[in-house]
Design a protein around this motif. Structure first.
Motif, PDB file in Angstrom:
ATOM      1  N   LYS A 245       0.822  -1.210   0.000  1.00 41.20           N
ATOM      2  CA  LYS A 245       0.000   0.000   0.000  1.00 41.20           C
ATOM      3  C   LYS A 245       0.855   1.258   0.000  1.00 41.20           C
ATOM      4  O   LYS A 245       0.428   2.301  -0.467  1.00 41.20           O
ATOM      5  N   SER A 246       2.066   1.148   0.554  1.00 40.52           N
ATOM      6  CA  SER A 246       3.006   2.269   0.567  1.00 40.52           C
ATOM      7  C   SER A 246       4.397   1.672   0.772  1.00 40.52           C
ATOM      8  O   SER A 246       4.573   0.454   0.719  1.00 40.52           O
ATOM      9  N   GLU A 247       5.382   2.532   0.996  1.00 44.38           N
ATOM     10  CA  GLU A 247       6.737   2.043   1.223  1.00 44.38           C
ATOM     11  C   GLU A 247       6.884   1.350   2.565  1.00 44.38           C
ATOM     12  O   GLU A 247       7.898   0.691   2.813  1.00 44.38           O
ATOM     13  N   ALA A 248       5.898   1.481   3.450  1.00 45.93           N
ATOM     14  CA  ALA A 248       6.027   0.905   4.785  1.00 45.93           C
ATOM     15  C   ALA A 248       4.805   0.091   5.204  1.00 45.93           C
ATOM     16  O   ALA A 248       4.699  -0.282   6.368  1.00 45.93           O
ATOM     17  N   SER A 249       3.890  -0.212   4.313  1.00 51.67           N
ATOM     18  CA  SER A 249       2.701  -0.970   4.690  1.00 51.67           C
ATOM     19  C   SER A 249       2.254  -1.847   3.528  1.00 51.67           C
ATOM     20  O   SER A 249       2.569  -1.583   2.372  1.00 51.67           O
ATOM     21  N   LEU A 250       1.511  -2.905   3.855  1.00 48.23           N
ATOM     22  CA  LEU A 250       0.977  -3.818   2.853  1.00 48.23           C
ATOM     23  C   LEU A 250      -0.376  -4.346   3.319  1.00 48.23           C
ATOM     24  O   LEU A 250      -0.729  -4.244   4.496  1.00 48.23           O
TER      25      LEU A 250
END
Length: 612
Positions: A245-250
């Motif tokens: 979802k972003s560089e730090a989340s999925l």
């Protein structure tokens, strides 16, 4: 008569003896000929065996090279497919954004056109007024010529005021037009400035997050989602169950009707299209810490077939290289920089695997070696594995690095299951042992870099493993459960941490007990069949990410002149050996073992130095 009979028998015996001697000589000669023939046959057999051995070795190397090239092509193809899908998704998103922006700017343009039409109407009125005024001017001129009196002067003054007003209105119209053109340019510049500020803010946020995590001593966790592979048996338009979802989340979707799914946050998340170089760039700071005297551990975790070995070792010598060969290359580059500052480095590597709770040396000379390896703790408190080969390695020697990787891959335990055709059946641990000395500052340091490729967790009902494969699966899951128990105890700040429950955790105890820096890369498969294993891996990784080990300690010591000379002599003796010759590997003496800084006991005395 008896004498005649006796003489006759004697002569007969003499003839028989002579004949026997002749037969014996002939037999000896025949035996010698047969021996010569046997020796020739043995020589031919040895020559044939040598040729067969050489042909077998060449064929094995050719098959290994072919496997590497095939794996590299598959990995490149999968990454290209993932990049194509990501590009299509980005293009769709950009088109949607473009439509929104076009609608927005169209509305603004319509508003500006309305204003422009209003101004045009005003301009027409002004022109009409100007024409009327010009007529009045002509009339006034006639009147002035006729009357030439004070009233004419007063009219002329009024006309001057009108002309001035006309010029003011023209200037206002020009200014309004310039403002309208500038608004579009200013809007584009504002968008670029805001985007730049967002990027800078994200970079600063990540830097501050990393600093906070390092001060806390948290175990850093990166997550990587592999692309679909041909063996997954999915269509080209298949949607991954796990997406960044972003560089730090999925987000992980476990069921078709589960729209909410499970969301996890980590220090960094890599999507399917992210290549090996981008992954290594994020972990490179950990690699450099080893040369600064820290105990560094980086290990990959995940189910079987999720891409752990690809992440750690990779394939070939190009862009598909993994973390281990890239780490050695970076160590060589960083080492050259530090040597310019006066540091002297000695580097050795070991490569072992833990198979069914038994330690095997992957750099052994004899393929069928029966040496038993144990984990010991020396008098100086440093942990080591007995009787393993330590290879003196120059990181900048690409050929020597490739030789080490080929040797390890040759002896690594792999097998085929229903979940993975090339499944690692053991935990492999590559360790870079380094000792450094700064003669001028009289400082010495030790550092270790542990790069672990853990065997994948798997369920027997999916892998369909039987016999020895089932035994391997039980041993793998047991050691991974022991690793889980260790992190659970660390997270709860328990007084007792069960490091001794498995050889994996016992060997990694220095890195997991607060003395070093630890990073875990959790690997995931994008297939729907693997969602349950992926969910378990993500939950474990999330729990690991919350563990605080304390601030890492640097192994830097001050030594006197004699100790510095002793260390320098020991290092020069080690580095003089050719690192690329696998047959000249340095072997630890039986019963003593390979110490993290080398096979010999460290010459640094433990009573005199002051620790920083």
């Amino acid at each position: 008569g008896e004498l005649n009979v006796f003489n006759h028998e004697r002569s007969t015996l003499k003839e028989t003896l002579g004949s026997a001697k002749e037969e014996r000589l002939a037999a000896l000669k025949s035996l010698d000929d047969m021996k010569s023939q046997v020796d020739e046959l043995k020589a031919d057999l040895n020559s044939t065996m040598s040729q067969l051995t050489l042909e077998k070795e060449l064929r094995a190397r050719s098959e290994q090279k072919e496997r590497e090239e095939r794996n590299e092509r598959i990995a490149l193809s999968a990454q290209m497919v993932a990049m194509t899908k990501e590009h299509a998704s980005m293009e769709t998103t950009l088109n949607e954004s473009k439509d929104v922006m076009e609608t927005k700017w169209r509305k603004q343009l319509e508003a500006q056109e309305d204003k422009f039409r209003t101004k045009e109407g005003e301009l027409v009125q002004v022109n009409e007024r100007i024409i009327g005024l010009l007529g009045e001017i002509e009339a006034l001129k006639e009147s002035l010529r006729d009357e030439k009196n004070a009233a004419a002067a007063e009219n002329a003054e009024e006309m001057s005021k009108l002309v001035a007003e006309i010029e003011i209105l023209k200037e206002r119209l020009r200014a309004e037009e310039s403002r309208s053109r500038a608004m579009g340019i200013a809007s584009e510049e504002n968008v670029q400035i805001l985007e730049s500020q967002i990027r800078e803010g994200q970079a600063e946020r990540r830097r501050m997050h990393n600093l906070i995590q390092e001060l806390r001593g948290n175990v850093r966790v990166f997550a990587r989602i592999r692309p679909f592979l041909p063996g997954d048996g999915v269509d080209d338009d298949a949607v991954a169950a796990c997406v960044p979802k972003s560089e730090a989340s999925l987000k992980l979707t476990t069921e078709d009707g589960d729209k909410k799914g499970h969301t996890f946050s980590f220090d960094r998340v890599f999507g399917p299209s992210i290549g090996q170089e981008a992954v290594f760039t994020e972990v490179s700071e950990f690699v450099q810490s080893a040369l600064d005297g820290y105990n560094v551990c980086l290990f990959s975790y995940g189910q079987t077939g999720s891409g752990k070995t690809h992440t750690m070792q990779g394939t070939g010598t190009g862009q598909m290289r993994g973390i281990i060969p890239r780490a050695i290359e970076q160590v060589g580059q960083y080492k050259e920089q530090l040597e310019k500052d006066g540091w002297q480095y000695d580097m050795q590597v070991s490569f072992v695997e833990i198979y069914n709770e038994t330690i095997r040396d992957l750099l052994r000379e004899d393929e069928n070696s029966t040496l038993k390896h144990d984990i010991k703790v020396g008098a100086d408190g440093r942990r080591f594995v007995t009787d393993v080969n330590l290879v003196a390695l120059e990181p900048t020697d690409q050929e020597a690095v490739e030789a080490v990787m080929r040797q390890a891959a040759k002896y690594r335990s792999v097998g085929s299951t229903d979940m993975n055709a090339q499944s690692s059946r053991s935990h492999s641990i590559f360790t870079l042992h380094l000792t450094a000395l700064h003669p001028e500052n009289r400082q010495a340091l030790r550092g270790t870099l542990n790069l672990c490729d853990l065997a994948g967790s798997e369920r027997l009902d999916r892998s369909k493993a039987t016999g020895s494969r089932a035994k391997e699966t039980v041993a793998i899951n047991k050691s991974l459960s022991a690793l889980t128990d260790v992190f659970v105890s660390i997270g709860k700040k328990a007084s007792h941490i069960p490091f001794r429950n498995s050889k994996l955790t016992y060997l990694l105890q220095p890195s997991l007990s607060g003395d070093g820096k630890t990073l875990m890369v959790v690997n995931m498969s994008p297939t729907d069949e693997s969602t349950q294993e992926t969910l378990c891996s993500l939950r474990f990784a999330s729990q690991v990410n919350k563990c605080e080990l304390g601030k890492a300690k640097r192994s830097l010591e001050e030594v006197d002149e004699d100790d510095a000379a002793s260390i320098s002599s020991s290092m020069s003796g080690t580095s003089s050996r050719k690192p690329s010759a696998m047959k000249k590997n340095m072997k630890s003496p039986a019963g003593r073992g390979a110490r993290p800084g080398g096979a010999k006991r460290s010459p640094i005395p433990r009573s005199t130095p002051r620790r920083r």
